[in-house]
Design an enzyme around this catalytic site. Structure first.
Site, PDB file in Angstrom:
ATOM      1  N   HIS A 122       0.814  -1.218   0.000  1.00 37.94           N
ATOM      2  CA  HIS A 122       0.000   0.000   0.000  1.00 37.94           C
ATOM      3  C   HIS A 122       0.848   1.269   0.000  1.00 37.94           C
ATOM      4  CE1 HIS A 122      -3.645  -2.477   1.685  1.00 37.94           C
ATOM      5  NE2 HIS A 122      -3.406  -2.682   0.405  1.00 37.94           N
TER       6      HIS A 122
ATOM      7  N   CYS B 221       4.526  19.657  -8.247  1.00 39.05           N
ATOM      8  CA  CYS B 221       5.607  18.872  -8.848  1.00 39.05           C
ATOM      9  C   CYS B 221       6.639  19.805  -9.493  1.00 39.05           C
ATOM     10  CB  CYS B 221       5.013  17.950  -9.910  1.00 39.05           C
ATOM     11  SG  CYS B 221       6.231  17.023 -10.844  1.00 39.05           S
TER      12      CYS B 221
ATOM     13  N   CYS C 277       6.435  19.082 -13.563  1.00 40.28           N
ATOM     14  CA  CYS C 277       5.303  19.401 -14.443  1.00 40.28           C
ATOM     15  C   CYS C 277       4.290  20.356 -13.808  1.00 40.28           C
ATOM     16  CB  CYS C 277       4.600  18.120 -14.877  1.00 40.28           C
ATOM     17  SG  CYS C 277       3.519  17.419 -13.622  1.00 40.28           S
TER      18      CYS C 277
ATOM     19  N   ASN D 161      -2.849 -13.124  15.746  1.00 41.06           N
ATOM     20  CA  ASN D 161      -3.778 -12.003  15.944  1.00 41.06           C
ATOM     21  C   ASN D 161      -4.512 -12.240  17.268  1.00 41.06           C
ATOM     22  OD1 ASN D 161      -6.064 -10.128  15.623  1.00 41.06           O
ATOM     23  ND2 ASN D 161      -5.522 -10.087  13.458  1.00 41.06           N
TER      24      ASN D 161
HETATM   25  P1  OAD Z   1      -7.077  -3.253  10.360  1.00 46.48           P
HETATM   26  O1  OAD Z   1      -7.176  -2.059  11.224  1.00 46.48           O
HETATM   27  O2  OAD Z   1      -8.201  -3.567   9.443  1.00 46.48           O
HETATM   28  O3  OAD Z   1      -6.891  -4.543  11.273  1.00 46.48           O
HETATM   29  C1  OAD Z   1      -5.945  -4.574  12.313  1.00 46.48           C
HETATM   30  C2  OAD Z   1      -5.847  -6.002  12.823  1.00 46.48           C
HETATM   31  O4  OAD Z   1      -4.830  -6.026  13.804  1.00 46.48           O
HETATM   32  C3  OAD Z   1      -7.126  -6.525  13.514  1.00 46.48           C
HETATM   33  O5  OAD Z   1      -7.406  -7.838  13.046  1.00 46.48           O
HETATM   34  C4  OAD Z   1      -6.746  -6.564  14.999  1.00 46.48           C
HETATM   35  O6  OAD Z   1      -7.361  -7.648  15.699  1.00 46.48           O
HETATM   36  C5  OAD Z   1      -5.247  -6.778  14.916  1.00 46.48           C
HETATM   37  N1  OAD Z   1      -4.481  -6.284  16.065  1.00 46.48           N
HETATM   38  C6  OAD Z   1      -4.736  -5.236  16.880  1.00 46.48           C
HETATM   39  N2  OAD Z   1      -3.756  -5.097  17.789  1.00 46.48           N
HETATM   40  C7  OAD Z   1      -2.849  -6.076  17.537  1.00 46.48           C
HETATM   41  C8  OAD Z   1      -1.600  -6.465  18.115  1.00 46.48           C
HETATM   42  N3  OAD Z   1      -1.082  -5.808  19.140  1.00 46.48           N
HETATM   43  N4  OAD Z   1      -0.941  -7.514  17.580  1.00 46.48           N
HETATM   44  C9  OAD Z   1      -1.469  -8.186  16.516  1.00 46.48           C
HETATM   45  N5  OAD Z   1      -2.631  -7.875  15.925  1.00 46.48           N
HETATM   46  C10 OAD Z   1      -3.311  -6.837  16.421  1.00 46.48           C
HETATM   47  O7  OAD Z   1      -5.682  -3.139   9.596  1.00 46.48           O
HETATM   48  P2  OAD Z   1      -5.215  -3.846   8.242  1.00 46.48           P
HETATM   49  O8  OAD Z   1      -5.664  -5.253   8.180  1.00 46.48           O
HETATM   50  O9  OAD Z   1      -3.784  -3.574   8.107  1.00 46.48           O
HETATM   51  O10 OAD Z   1      -5.399   0.307   3.468  1.00 46.48           O
HETATM   52  O11 OAD Z   1      -6.013  -2.990   7.168  1.00 46.48           O
HETATM   53  C11 OAD Z   1      -5.786  -3.232   5.820  1.00 46.48           C
HETATM   54  C12 OAD Z   1      -5.850  -1.948   5.049  1.00 46.48           C
HETATM   55  O12 OAD Z   1      -7.079  -1.253   5.353  1.00 46.48           O
HETATM   56  C13 OAD Z   1      -4.787  -0.932   5.383  1.00 46.48           C
HETATM   57  O13 OAD Z   1      -3.559  -1.190   4.750  1.00 46.48           O
HETATM   58  C14 OAD Z   1      -5.411   0.336   4.896  1.00 46.48           C
HETATM   59  C15 OAD Z   1      -6.808   0.165   5.427  1.00 46.48           C
HETATM   60  O14 OAD Z   1      -7.813   0.851   4.766  1.00 46.48           O
HETATM   61  C16 OAD Z   1      -5.061   1.380   2.766  1.00 46.48           C
HETATM   62  O15 OAD Z   1      -4.757   2.434   3.295  1.00 46.48           O
HETATM   63  C17 OAD Z   1      -5.087   1.162   1.298  1.00 46.48           C
END
Ligand code: OAD
Length: 246
Positions: free
Chosen positions: A118, A147, A150, A213
């Site tokens: 990302h 930029c 451009c 997780n």
């Molecule tokens: P999320 O915020 O959707 O999920 C976070 C996950 O981390 C959850 O499943 C929690 O249970 C877990 N969690 C929380 N604390 C934790 C810890 N201490 N150790 C391990 N796990 C823990 O985040 P992502 O899955 O990364 O996209 O979200 C995916 C994408 O959604 C991001 O990259 C972003 C967002 O919109 C973009 O910006 C394109």
């Protein structure tokens, strides 16, 4: 918390590992996650802040949001999960770290060449010509930086909703998922595609899927083994198991 017995059997002979991380891995460094009770998407609307349409409609607001997040990330440091993953990489002949995080903490922890699916919040590129003019450009007195080549609008180099992932980087991740024997999902809710397709690619190729997780996720039911713990406990334990068994 314990390491699944089936994984302990596999660990001594695994030659190829792919790890995919999400916001949960950086949560204990102080970077907010997106979903969950204190998640960013509970307070902010992604369609107003994280899409090309939102940016073209109101680039100042979008820049303000990213300036705020850059500030949040200014003083964060890798935690023991990032460090353990970087060390695990040195124990396995074929290893790829794939992250959805934009904070750059895996690189800082020593992961050699992580796939940043990302993008990276510290970098910029031009919305018009795509050029990367460097990370020093920022919102100055409410003015969106332009930029130097451009004159187009500069933007943070993160992937927004509706945008394609960087194809070469996604290709690296897909190839690693296809050939790995162990695929680790750590700290991700697994709801954002196409990143969430990677564990399925790995499973189709015969890999053992391990989830780390503290909570159940959309992908838990496809996992062969689960470590129900925070990343700073689960990943160092996985590393210890690898060190003892190899
Ligand atoms: P999320 O915020 O959707 O999920 C976070 C996950 O981390 C959850 O499943 C929690 O249970 C877990 N969690 C929380 N604390 C934790 C810890 N201490 N150790 C391990 N796990 C823990 O985040 P992502 O899955 O990364 O996209 O979200 C995916 C994408 O959604 C991001 O990259 C972003 C967002 O919109 C973009 O910006 C394109």
């Amino acid at each position: 918390m314990s390491i699944p017995a089936t994984l302990l059997e596999l660990a001594p002979r695994v030659k190829s590992v792919c790890v995919m991380t999400g916001a949960g891995v950086s949560a204990e460094s102080g970077v907010p996650t997106f979903r969950g009770t204190d998640g960013l998407w509970k307070k902010f609307k992604p369609e107003e802040l994280a899409s090309v349409e939102a940016f073209l409609r109101n680039p100042e607001i979008v820049w303000e949001w990213y300036s705020y997040r850059r500030k949040l990330m200014e003083n964060v440091r890798p935690n023991s999960a990032h460090l353990a993953m970087a060390e695990l990489e040195t124990l396995v002949p074929d290893f790829l770290l794939v992250t959805q995080n934009v904070d750059g903490l895996h690189r800082e922890a020593g992961s050699a060449d992580p796939v940043e699916l990302h993008g990276n919040i510290r970098r910029n590129h031009c919305q018009s010509c795509g050029e990367d003019p460097g990370s020093e450009f920022k919102l100055e007195d409410g003015h969106v930086p332009k930029c130097p080549s451009c004159g187009g609008l500069l933007r943070p180099s993160v992937v927004w909703f509706g945008e394609l992932l960087p194809m070469d980087e996604f290709g690296r991740a897909e190839r690693a998922a296809k050939r790995c024997e162990l695929f680790v999902l750590a700290g991700t809710s697994g709801v954002v595609w196409p990143a969430a397709s990677l564990p399925f690619t790995a499973k189709t190729g015969g890999a053992y899927i391990l989830e780390i997780n503290p909570e159940e996720t959309e992908l838990s039911r496809y996992a062969d083994g689960i470590i129900r713990s925070r990343a700073t406990e689960g990943v160092p334990s996985l590393l210890s198991a690898f060190k003892q068994l190899r």
